[in-house]
Design an enzyme around this catalytic site. Structure first.
Site, PDB file in Angstrom:
ATOM      1  CD  GLU A  46      -3.191   0.562   0.433  1.00 41.12           C
ATOM      2  OE1 GLU A  46      -3.291  -0.602   0.002  1.00 41.12           O
ATOM      3  OE2 GLU A  46      -4.018   1.448   0.174  1.00 41.12           O
ATOM      4  CG  ASP A  57      -2.552  10.052   6.688  1.00 40.21           C
ATOM      5  OD1 ASP A  57      -2.561   8.844   6.987  1.00 40.21           O
ATOM      6  OD2 ASP A  57      -2.687  10.471   5.524  1.00 40.21           O
ATOM      7  CE1 TYR A 171      -7.374   1.281   5.453  1.00 40.65           C
ATOM      8  CE2 TYR A 171      -5.975   1.030   3.523  1.00 40.65           C
ATOM      9  CZ  TYR A 171      -6.137   1.348   4.852  1.00 40.65           C
ATOM     10  OH  TYR A 171      -5.045   1.743   5.597  1.00 40.65           O
TER      11      TYR A 171
END
Ligand SMILES: Cc1ncc(COP(=O)(O)O)c(C=O)c1O
Lengths: 262, 391
Positions: A46, A57, A171
């Site tokens: 990934e 993030d 995911y």
């Protein structure tokens, strides 16, 4: 080119999927790190292309993005990077990105060019299933698999619709929050895996917060088809910036440990 | 989500999956309450008794003489907290209360939205966290102190460019981990749907009042309505009531910082390309790859690389015109206007005054211009003193 389907069919255990920011901390070191990860047993990669404003993030990957950008990473170089990896080994590669970089490149052209470079799928962190129309046709045309995210607060009906649009894997975000290492797995993830397994046959790969061999084992036992480990690995890079040459071996060691555990 | 939240090609909700349920919940609550009698009555009482609405429409006699046409000032600077931000914060805060949320978070640039959110947090007894770029914490320290006095926690954001954009990044990240009890009180007509629609709704009181006041005072509509544009909430708030009045020109003023040509500005409508950031498609300051560029403006409240999606549409359809003025002109007008009228305009609002001043003796004498004075300049005296010391 090796597909996700072949990879999942061949594997007897959960797939080990490390995440790296391309070009972190610089192009050459990054290349050496990713090659070492492949040799150590990574089943799928990934890879992220650094963005200035990564809202999904946590601090570890934010810093990796900054390191990569400061070291001169850009879209063209990212494409070269992927070609070099594919020349080293035919391993499936999923890109994980923010939409603006793709939109500026031209969505259709981006999918076509990166498919040609050897990518299997492009997951866009800030594009939900509601706007899947903007990427499904380009992905199909380029012959790419599709991957979307499901989170613990995604309702089952919606999760079904998401699963229907995923051809590569789902995911599966293990927690409510951003990327980052965690001591404990969230207690939301096992019920989520069970829920997804009851509605779809598409492989379920779990990421966000997966940090230790024990986490990987727990997820595999809960039925996950793959474990995605990001911040914990990126942290190894961050912690060894004063001795970059040592990073590939250290990353490899960690990946072997996880591999052995699952 | 019920709606796509589009303004032409702009807008939408480009967010990580984890935020979709939170935005859906907010959209549903907004549509449920925004016309609800009890909600509307409660909000109107707060607008009136807490915030100080309606605000006056003031004929600026001496400034009008100076520029050679008639200038009316919509006095949002007189509101509690010192800016239009309280309109939106009362609306969203009340919505949060109706939704049963107990905690508020917000981003802030100049500190005006952070302050207004902190006030409303105190008013409703909600725990409040304000995310603010480290540079802004520094240059707007008075507001930081006021927020803390209201009981809010101010979190200094040291990532990225350390301004408004990064404060939004951090607030969004925090929200993803705390969506069940936390309401993200967004400060402007940007961000993912439903924010541009919600914030517009709660700011439209500015324009509704100004339009009525024009008709009462002058017996006709103005020729020009102008406002500064950061994210664009005070501008949409006043434009929205005049959009259907085709004779009324709408002028939005962006910060040209040190000059558009230098690249050191925050004027995406003047010099940006369409892109996606913070959940919305809009004109955006970015490099060739799509990395977001650093912005620069003397006014912290306008220092943002994007702009509300509806402004992008108003620009493309040419219903509104967008111009940009430089820091130097802003500092000039701060001084000129204060000496003329005894009113300190916020550096943000000074942008629209600077555009008006640039038109002096160029417009017919009977031209009526309404300026949205979005905030007062008390918070900026330190910056002004540093750049233009009073002798
Ligand atoms: C007084 C004042 N005017 C304008 C703005 C810019 O915001 P907007 O464009 O959303 O009105 C701010 C933002 O902090 C402000 O404090």
């Amino acid at each position: 080119m090796k597909t996700y389907k072949q990879t999942f069919a061949e594997l007897k255990q959960a797939a080990l999927i490390p995440f790296f920011v391309i070009g972190d901390p610089d192009f050459d070191t990054s290349l050496a790190i990713v090659k070492a990860a492949i040799d150590a047993g990574a089943d799928i990669l990934e890879l992220g292309i650094a963005f200035s404003d990564p809202i999904a993030d946590g601090p570890t990957i934010q810093k990796a993005d900054i390191r990569a950008i400061d070291a001169g990473m850009n879209i063209q170089k990212a494409k070269d990077f992927i070609k070099k990896i594919k020349a080293y080994k035919d391993i499936p590669i999923g890109l994980l990105m923010y939409y603006n970089l793709i939109y500026q490149y031209g969505t259709e052209k981006f999918f076509a060019d990166f498919a040609a470079a050897g990518v299997n799928s492009v997951l866009i962190a800030d594009l939900s299933i509601d706007d899947a129309d903007e990427v499904l046709a380009p992905a199909q045309k380029a012959g790419l698999d599709t991957v979307f995210m499901v989170t613990p607060n995604t309702e089952t009906e919606r999760a079904k619709r998401i699963a229907e649009k995923c051809t590569g894997f789902i995911y599966t975000v293990s927690l409510l929050g951003v990327t980052g290492g965690r001591d404990q797995l969230s207690d939301m993830i096992k019920p989520l895996i069970t829920r997804l397994k009851s509605i779809t046959d598409v492989p379920v790969c779990v990421g966000f917060g997966v940090s230790t061999p024990k986490h990987a084992v727990q997820l595999a036992q809960a039925g996950a088809d793959g474990v995605i480990i990001g911040s914990r690995i990126v942290k190894i890079i961050e912690d060894n910036l004063n001795d970059k040459k040592s990073i590939p071996a250290k990353v490899a060691e960690f990946i072997k440990e996880i591999k052995k555990a699952i | 989500m019920k709606d796509k939240g589009r303004f032409g090609q702009f807008g939408g909700f480009y967010v990580p999956e984890v935020l979709i349920p939170a935005l859906e919940e907010m959209e549903e609550a907004f549509y449920q309450y925004y016309k609800d009698d009890k909600f509307v009555a409660e909000l109107n009482t707060l607008y009136c008794d807490y915030a100080g609405r309606p605000t006056p429409l003031y004929y600026a006699t001496r400034f009008s003489e100076l520029v050679g046409f008639k200038v009316y000032i919509k006095r949002e600077d007189l509101l509690h907290g010192g800016a239009h931000k309280v309109n939106n914060c009362l609306g969203q805060g009340l919505l949060a209360k109706y939704m049963g949320k107990t905690k508020l978070i917000a981003e802030t640039g100049a500190g005006q939205h952070g302050l207004a959110t902190s006030m409303i947090g105190a008013l409703f007894g909600m725990q409040t966290k304000i995310f603010m770029g480290a540079i802004d914490v520094d240059r707007q320290s008075v507001n930081v102190h006021k927020m803390r006095l209201c009981g809010a926690e101010v979190i200094s954001v040291s990532g990225g460019t350390r301004t408004l954009k990064d404060a939004i990044n951090e607030a969004l990240r925090y929200w993803t981990s705390n969506i069940s009890d936390t309401f993200y009180l967004f400060g402007t007509v940007c961000g993912p749907h439903p924010y541009p629609t919600i914030v517009k709704h709660f700011q439209t009181c500015i324009g509704t009042e100004a339009r009525r006041q024009c008709l009462e005072k002058i017996g006709r509509l103005p020729d020009i309505v102008t406002a500064c544009v950061g994210g664009g909430s005070n501008a949409i708030g006043i434009f929205n009531a005049f959009v259907e009045d085709k004779t009324v020109k709408l002028i939005g003023v962006e910060p040209a910082g040190r000059g558009i040509a230098t690249g050191k500005h925050a004027a995406p409508l003047s010099a940006g390309r369409v892109g996606i950031l913070h959940g919305t498609k809009m004109y955006l300051m970015q490099d060739g790859d799509g990395q977001i560029l650093d912005t620069e403006s003397i006014s912290a409240g306008l220092d943002y690389p994007g702009v509300g999606p509806e402004h992008c549409l108003l620009k493309d359809t040419k219903r509104a015109e967008y111009v940009a003025v430089e820091d130097e002109a802003v500092l000039d007008i701060f001084d000129i206007f204060t000496k003329c009228e005894g009113i300190l305009p916020a550096l943000e609002s000074s942008h629209s005054l600077a555009w008006v001043y640039s038109q002096r003796n160029k417009l017919p004498a009977d031209t009526v211009v309404v300026v949205n004075l979005s905030g007062r300049g008390d918070k900026d005296v330190g910056i002004v003193e540093k750049n233009r010391p009073v002798k």
